[in-house]
Scaffold this motif. Structure first.
Motif, PDB file in Angstrom:
ATOM      1  N   LEU A 157      -1.279  33.908  -0.011  1.00  0.00           N
ATOM      2  CA  LEU A 157      -1.919  34.418   1.423  1.00  0.00           C
ATOM      3  C   LEU A 157      -2.739  35.543   1.158  1.00  0.00           C
ATOM      4  O   LEU A 157      -1.818  36.422   0.590  1.00  0.00           O
ATOM      5  N   LYS A 158      -3.851  35.781   1.619  1.00  0.00           N
ATOM      6  CA  LYS A 158      -4.704  36.867   1.364  1.00  0.00           C
ATOM      7  C   LYS A 158      -5.221  37.220   2.887  1.00  0.00           C
ATOM      8  O   LYS A 158      -5.974  36.528   3.444  1.00  0.00           O
ATOM      9  N   GLY A 162      -8.460  42.321   3.255  1.00  0.00           N
ATOM     10  CA  GLY A 162      -7.616  42.855   2.530  1.00  0.00           C
ATOM     11  C   GLY A 162      -8.140  44.013   1.349  1.00  0.00           C
ATOM     12  O   GLY A 162      -9.447  44.030   0.830  1.00  0.00           O
ATOM     13  N   GLY A 163      -7.116  44.679   0.797  1.00  0.00           N
ATOM     14  CA  GLY A 163      -7.592  45.720  -0.312  1.00  0.00           C
ATOM     15  C   GLY A 163      -6.195  46.376  -0.635  1.00  0.00           C
ATOM     16  O   GLY A 163      -5.265  46.362   0.196  1.00  0.00           O
ATOM     17  N   GLY A 164      -5.955  46.791  -1.978  1.00  0.00           N
ATOM     18  CA  GLY A 164      -4.561  47.269  -2.176  1.00  0.00           C
ATOM     19  C   GLY A 164      -3.541  46.612  -2.216  1.00  0.00           C
ATOM     20  O   GLY A 164      -2.516  47.046  -2.235  1.00  0.00           O
ATOM     21  N   GLY A 165      -3.766  45.533  -2.274  1.00  0.00           N
ATOM     22  CA  GLY A 165      -2.347  44.424  -2.192  1.00  0.00           C
ATOM     23  C   GLY A 165      -1.766  44.173  -0.962  1.00  0.00           C
ATOM     24  O   GLY A 165      -0.966  43.687  -0.646  1.00  0.00           O
ATOM     25  N   LYS A 166      -2.479  44.833   0.132  1.00  0.00           N
ATOM     26  CA  LYS A 166      -1.832  44.728   1.300  1.00  0.00           C
ATOM     27  C   LYS A 166      -2.436  43.497   2.106  1.00  0.00           C
ATOM     28  O   LYS A 166      -3.544  42.999   2.064  1.00  0.00           O
ATOM     29  N   GLY A 167      -1.313  42.949   2.928  1.00  0.00           N
ATOM     30  CA  GLY A 167      -1.513  41.774   3.435  1.00  0.00           C
ATOM     31  C   GLY A 167      -1.513  40.506   2.488  1.00  0.00           C
ATOM     32  O   GLY A 167      -2.364  39.313   2.779  1.00  0.00           O
ATOM     33  N   MET A 168      -1.031  40.770   1.285  1.00  0.00           N
ATOM     34  CA  MET A 168      -1.104  39.491   0.498  1.00  0.00           C
ATOM     35  C   MET A 168       0.358  39.074   0.269  1.00  0.00           C
ATOM     36  O   MET A 168       1.600  39.795   0.215  1.00  0.00           O
ATOM     37  N   ARG A 169       0.792  37.459   0.103  1.00  0.00           N
ATOM     38  CA  ARG A 169       1.841  37.094   0.113  1.00  0.00           C
ATOM     39  C   ARG A 169       1.777  35.692  -0.826  1.00  0.00           C
ATOM     40  O   ARG A 169       0.985  35.028  -0.512  1.00  0.00           O
ATOM     41  N   VAL A 170       2.703  35.911  -1.868  1.00  0.00           N
ATOM     42  CA  VAL A 170       2.877  34.567  -2.772  1.00  0.00           C
ATOM     43  C   VAL A 170       3.889  33.441  -2.092  1.00  0.00           C
ATOM     44  O   VAL A 170       5.012  34.125  -1.601  1.00  0.00           O
ATOM     45  N   VAL A 171       3.536  32.495  -1.967  1.00  0.00           N
ATOM     46  CA  VAL A 171       4.593  31.472  -1.424  1.00  0.00           C
ATOM     47  C   VAL A 171       4.587  30.360  -2.257  1.00  0.00           C
ATOM     48  O   VAL A 171       3.741  29.782  -2.767  1.00  0.00           O
ATOM     49  N   THR A 172       5.940  30.162  -2.615  1.00  0.00           N
ATOM     50  CA  THR A 172       6.301  29.219  -3.633  1.00  0.00           C
ATOM     51  C   THR A 172       6.745  27.835  -2.987  1.00  0.00           C
ATOM     52  O   THR A 172       6.438  26.763  -3.732  1.00  0.00           O
ATOM     53  N   LYS A 173       7.176  27.715  -1.727  1.00  0.00           N
ATOM     54  CA  LYS A 173       7.714  26.517  -1.266  1.00  0.00           C
ATOM     55  C   LYS A 173       7.324  26.480   0.219  1.00  0.00           C
ATOM     56  O   LYS A 173       7.011  27.363   1.096  1.00  0.00           O
ATOM     57  N   GLU A 174       6.906  25.210   0.730  1.00  0.00           N
ATOM     58  CA  GLU A 174       6.348  25.029   2.071  1.00  0.00           C
ATOM     59  C   GLU A 174       7.190  25.592   3.149  1.00  0.00           C
ATOM     60  O   GLU A 174       6.761  26.132   4.288  1.00  0.00           O
ATOM     61  N   ASP A 183       4.265  37.418   8.657  1.00  0.00           N
ATOM     62  CA  ASP A 183       4.461  38.799   8.166  1.00  0.00           C
ATOM     63  C   ASP A 183       2.864  39.442   7.713  1.00  0.00           C
ATOM     64  O   ASP A 183       2.717  40.377   7.673  1.00  0.00           O
ATOM     65  N   ALA A 184       2.336  38.646   6.639  1.00  0.00           N
ATOM     66  CA  ALA A 184       0.969  39.035   5.982  1.00  0.00           C
ATOM     67  C   ALA A 184      -0.055  39.354   7.024  1.00  0.00           C
ATOM     68  O   ALA A 184      -0.561  40.201   6.875  1.00  0.00           O
ATOM     69  N   SER A 185       0.063  38.448   8.041  1.00  0.00           N
ATOM     70  CA  SER A 185      -1.117  38.518   9.053  1.00  0.00           C
ATOM     71  C   SER A 185      -0.699  39.711   9.774  1.00  0.00           C
ATOM     72  O   SER A 185      -1.619  40.534  10.179  1.00  0.00           O
ATOM     73  N   SER A 186       0.563  40.249  10.339  1.00  0.00           N
ATOM     74  CA  SER A 186       0.824  41.234  11.069  1.00  0.00           C
ATOM     75  C   SER A 186       0.441  42.618  10.297  1.00  0.00           C
ATOM     76  O   SER A 186       0.016  43.608  10.605  1.00  0.00           O
ATOM     77  N   GLU A 187       0.812  42.508   8.869  1.00  0.00           N
ATOM     78  CA  GLU A 187       0.738  43.571   8.112  1.00  0.00           C
ATOM     79  C   GLU A 187      -0.678  43.760   8.070  1.00  0.00           C
ATOM     80  O   GLU A 187      -1.148  45.329   7.995  1.00  0.00           O
ATOM     81  N   ALA A 188      -1.541  42.803   8.045  1.00  0.00           N
ATOM     82  CA  ALA A 188      -3.145  43.073   7.556  1.00  0.00           C
ATOM     83  C   ALA A 188      -3.781  43.440   9.130  1.00  0.00           C
ATOM     84  O   ALA A 188      -4.371  44.642   9.010  1.00  0.00           O
TER      85      ALA A 188
END
Ligand code: ADP
Length: 514
Positions: A157-158, A162-174, A183-188
């Motif tokens: 999820l990006k 984005g920039g500098g890796g912020k607001g980025m999350r790798v998701v391996t399962k549904e 999390d990623a959206s509120s960080e962004a």
């Protein structure tokens, strides 16, 4: 040609631009915040003007102050460097109104290619492969689940902004999707004031390879070879090289043509970088475009014998590119290490403070682009990069040998630096063989954690089994505190660079990264 250029930046990149101006016979005008009054860029510039308090939101990010200083000092152009306002049309646009040339692309081209999703759309339209995923922001959790299933896990999820890796999350399962999205959206939202997200297939072991492009304002555009930037810590570049150890002439030409096609489609001018992920079969996928000068431009400069910053200035002054694609040749190999005031023993936490002694490397094939000096206090308000150490050799082995030698000569006392991390990387078999991928350094640091356990609870036999690189790692750790570098997947524990965050807070709709 311009008579006076305002340098809207600080640190090593401001110094780099001031040097280019001087070589071109242009007067350079620095700006500085309260804590930068005695900074190197202020000392080297022909003139300098104060622009306010230390936080960049009160100084380096205030468009009116930058334009005001340029007008007051009679500048006819502004060079933004990288970070801060470099990718922000909110600086590029008023420059035109004030009859001051912005040394970079037009604000329209910046908008077309600087937004991650907008650039993905253009790439698709012109047939440049993008990393599979969505081309527009995702609207609902239902849509998210559908596209994630269709794309296939793992996904990333990006943040659109984005920039500098912020607001980025790798998701391996549904089952992790919804919480990762929140999390990623509120960080962004917090970092960029824009919580919109899109999704990409997460490629397992890609390399990050980017193409430098340069276009004038008369329709000429070239690519200047590639940079290999796969050595990253938590999605942030640490070492860059030119050429890439895996490059072939065919792949370089294919990536170069794709990069130029994309830049042309966005009516891009001046220097820019088109970033790609490359898989094990040498398929390449467009990732994003950086609409500015990159930190790692020196490796390209050294191998192409071109001065990108001077070319940027000449292009902005209306000159025609003085060469064509067939004149661009690569000679030898260059490697760059980003030297930071940070503590590798304490989760790479920034380590600002006074540099009590400073010894810099020199000798054959060494270039140091730095922005500090002995006695200078590295402020804690900005990105803690001290400078970039670059080594050139007639081939990769010679460049690595020179870099190892130069790292031993580099000393910055009174603060912590990441220099020893580079010594470990340059002693590593995978790095020496060029077999790295974008998460390689994170894996390497995790392995270094194991080496620490060996030195504390293991036997001499354990150590003897390993190679010289692992011994170097173990020695490094035995000298360090009990605390291991964390490589946990929890990216929220990462100390946030205030400089990076602030440079984004002020930006509009996902344009720009530092
Ligand atoms: P940012 O703009 O935040 O720096 P990028 O999109 O440029 O983010 O990606 C930064 C790094 O994250 C890349 O160089 C790569 O290491 C990793 N990355 C990004 N997208 C992917 C992906 N789809 N698959 C695997 N790694 C990725």
């Amino acid at each position: 040609m311009f008579a006076r250029v305002l340098v809207a930046n600080r640190g090593e990149i401001a110094v780099r631009i001031i040097r280019a101006c001087r070589e071109l016979g242009i007067r350079s005008v620095a700006v500085y915040s309260d804590v930068d009054r005695a900074a190197l860029h202020v000392r080297l510039a022909d003139e300098a003007y104060p622009i306010g308090e230390a936080p960049s939101r009160a100084s380096y990010l205030v468009v009116e102050k930058i334009i005001g200083a340029a007008r007051y000092s009679g500048c006819d152009a502004i060079h933004p460097g990288y970070g801060f306002l470099a990718e922000n049309p909110a600086l590029a646009r008023p420059c035109a109104k004030a009859n001051i040339k912005f040394i970079g692309p037009s604000p329209e081209a910046m908008e077309r290619l600087g937004s991650k999703t907008a650039a993905r759309l253009i790439a698709k339209e012109i047939g440049v492969l993008t990393v599979p995923g969505t081309l527009a922001p995702i609207e609902s959790t239902q849509e998210l689940a559908e596209v994630a299933r269709k794309t296939g896990f793992p996904i990333v999820l990006k943040a659109v902004a984005g920039g500098g890796g912020k607001g980025m999350r790798v998701v391996t399962k549904e089952s992790d999707l919804d919480s990762a999205w929140r999390d990623a959206s509120s960080e962004a939202q917090n970092a960029f004031g824009d919580g919109r997200m899109y999704l990409e297939k997460y490629l397992e072991k890609p390399r990050h390879i980017e193409i430098q492009v340069l276009g004038d304002e008369h329709g000429n555009m070239v690519y200047l070879g590639e940079r290999e930037c796969s050595v990253q810590r938590r999605h942030q570049k640490v070492i860059e090289e030119c050429p890439s150890p895996v490059m072939t002439a065919e792949l370089r030409a294919a990536m170069g043509v794709a990069a130029v096609k994309l830049a042309r489609a966005g009516k891009y001018t001046n220097a820019g970088t088109v970033e790609f992920l490359v898989d094990a079969d040498r398929n390449f996928y467009f990732l994003e475009m950086n609409t500015r000068l990159q930190v790692e431009h020196p490796v390209t400069e050294i191998v192409t014998s071109l001065d990108i910053v001077k070319l940027q200035i000449r292009i902005a002054a209306g000159e025609t590119l003085p060469f064509t694609q067939k004149d661009v040749t690569l000679r030898g190999h260059a490697i760059e290490c980003r030297i930071y005031a940070e503590d590798p023993d304490n989760n790479f936490f920034p380590s600002p403070g006074k540099i009590t002694n400073y010894a810099t490397p020199s000798g054959p094939g060494i270039r140091l682009d730095d922005g500090v000096y002995e006695g200078w206090t590295v402020p804690n308000e900005y990105d803690p990069m001290l400078g970039k150490l670059i080594a050139w050799g007639s081939d990769r082995a010679e460049a690595m040998g020179r870099m190892r030698r130069a790292l031993r000569e580099y000393q910055a006392g009174g603060i912590k630096t990441n220099v020893r991390l580079f010594e470990r990387i340059l002693a590593n078999r995978d790095f020496i063989n060029g077999s790295v991928y974008t998460r390689w350094l994170d894996d390497f640091l995790a392995h270094a954690g194991t080496a620490l356990q060996l030195t504390t609870v293991g036997t001499a036999a354990d150590l003897a089994r390993d190679n010289a690189a692992a011994i170097a790692i173990a020695m490094w750790h035995s000298r360090s505190s009990a605390r291991q570098p964390s490589v946990a997947s929890d990216e929220t524990t990462q100390p946030v660079s205030r400089w990076k965050l602030e440079s984004r807070l002020d930006q509009l709709g996902g344009i720009g990264r530092g």
